[in-house]
Design a protein around this motif. Sequence first.
Motif, PDB file in Angstrom:
ATOM      1  N   UNK A  53       0.841  -1.204   0.000  1.00  0.00           N
ATOM      2  CA  UNK A  53       0.000   0.000   0.000  1.00  0.00           C
ATOM      3  C   UNK A  53       0.876   1.254   0.000  1.00  0.00           C
ATOM      4  N   UNK A  54       1.943   1.220   0.760  1.00  0.00           N
ATOM      5  CA  UNK A  54       2.842   2.361   0.835  1.00  0.00           C
ATOM      6  C   UNK A  54       3.508   2.635  -0.509  1.00  0.00           C
ATOM      7  N   UNK A  55       3.916   1.580  -1.206  1.00  0.00           N
ATOM      8  CA  UNK A  55       4.543   1.743  -2.529  1.00  0.00           C
ATOM      9  C   UNK A  55       3.590   2.442  -3.495  1.00  0.00           C
ATOM     10  N   UNK A  56       2.339   2.009  -3.518  1.00  0.00           N
ATOM     11  CA  UNK A  56       1.359   2.604  -4.430  1.00  0.00           C
ATOM     12  C   UNK A  56       1.133   4.081  -4.129  1.00  0.00           C
ATOM     13  N   UNK A  57       1.067   4.400  -2.848  1.00  0.00           N
ATOM     14  CA  UNK A  57       0.869   5.804  -2.472  1.00  0.00           C
ATOM     15  C   UNK A  57       2.064   6.647  -2.896  1.00  0.00           C
ATOM     16  N   UNK A  58       3.258   6.139  -2.647  1.00  0.00           N
ATOM     17  CA  UNK A  58       4.467   6.908  -2.949  1.00  0.00           C
ATOM     18  C   UNK A  58       4.661   7.115  -4.446  1.00  0.00           C
TER      19      UNK A  58
END
Length: 413
Positions: free
Chosen positions: A131-136
């Motif tokens: 999820x963090x990768x997609x947001x970043x």
Amino acid sequence: MKTILIVSMYNVSRKSHYEAARRYGARLILFMKNPTWEREYVDLAIDVDTENLENTRKAVLELMKTEKIDGVIPFTEHSVPAAAAAAHVLGVPFISEETANICRNKYLMRKAFLERSIPCPKFEIAKTIDEAKNICENFNYPIILKPLIGGGSLAVRRINNEEELIYYFEILQKMALEEFEYDPLYKRTIEEFGDSMLIESYIPGKEVSVESITVDGKTTILAIHDKRLPMQGPYFEELYFSTPSLYNEEIKSKLCYLTKEANKALNIKIGATHTEFRIDELGNVIIVETGARIGGGGIYKSVLSSTGIDMVDCIMDLSIGKKPKLDFINAKPIGFYNFFSEGEGTIKDIKGLDEIRANEKLVELIMYKNIGDKVYMPPNSIAHGHFTVKGDTIDDVDKEVEKMLKTIKIELV
């Protein structure tokens, strides 16, 4: 004589707050887990687990059997929700429990700012590294990774690329879960958001803080502190503050306006606030966060020495339904520095304290750690002490700060 309940947690940097409260002339009762040195400043200290809101409420009900409590105040950021719970039970003036929750949850706070069109960083929450990768990918690096609750910049880090994100996400997530388990809102936050971390877009620029008092929904700005040293990461320890601000009138006007808007967005109608902003190279002012309390470290003595306004007196007045006196003097140059040892270990000796105390420019010196204490470095620790100095100009203050930094030496083993 009025009786005021102080709801707090251990924080040695608040000694000046307790001294001011003692001078105020009220009967003081303290709710705190394992109080020690705080006892000398109050009439009655009661060992209460203020990390637990239900325990705090029960303790208030028990206290009401023998005491008439006229007001409630907190001295630490993490005790604001417990103070709100106590005030609700007592029916005395304070911010609502919901406002206290929003002010301590950085995700909910930013949502409230957006609803009032207050400029803030882009933000989202993530429970997993995917999820963090997609947001970043949508935000673009660098980003800021931080816990939803917490304080003192603990477990906060600038992340420059996906490789760093993969390395640090779970480390900081675990740190947040362990470091803030004592927080009164920990249980509620976990129930609502799990182990989510907040991801924000990084705003290049400098930081300032704004101190204010709100009475019946009307906010008065007391002081603006410039954070004089760069805060570019990877960690964001706050070191050197000075006031009055060196920014131009246009920037200061924006800061004052947005502070008042932030208080409205959070439904803060009473009490002290400490609001932090970033100012980018184009002069855009972006809010970072608002705390519903007096600022930490040297903020209290800095505001008092610079403006003549006693913020502890103000919140004590407000707690008993009295309007505080906001009689300003011409702002005098003041600075304070949050200092660290040069590494991690156990303190063997602290040199230079007597010389600093003999300096006529010293306003305040408080050591948070002493000989025999273990000390750590950011992101695992707040400062190890602070000193506050005065001068005829900000340049004079800068010189005194530099001199004191060279004088104090924390020796470790």
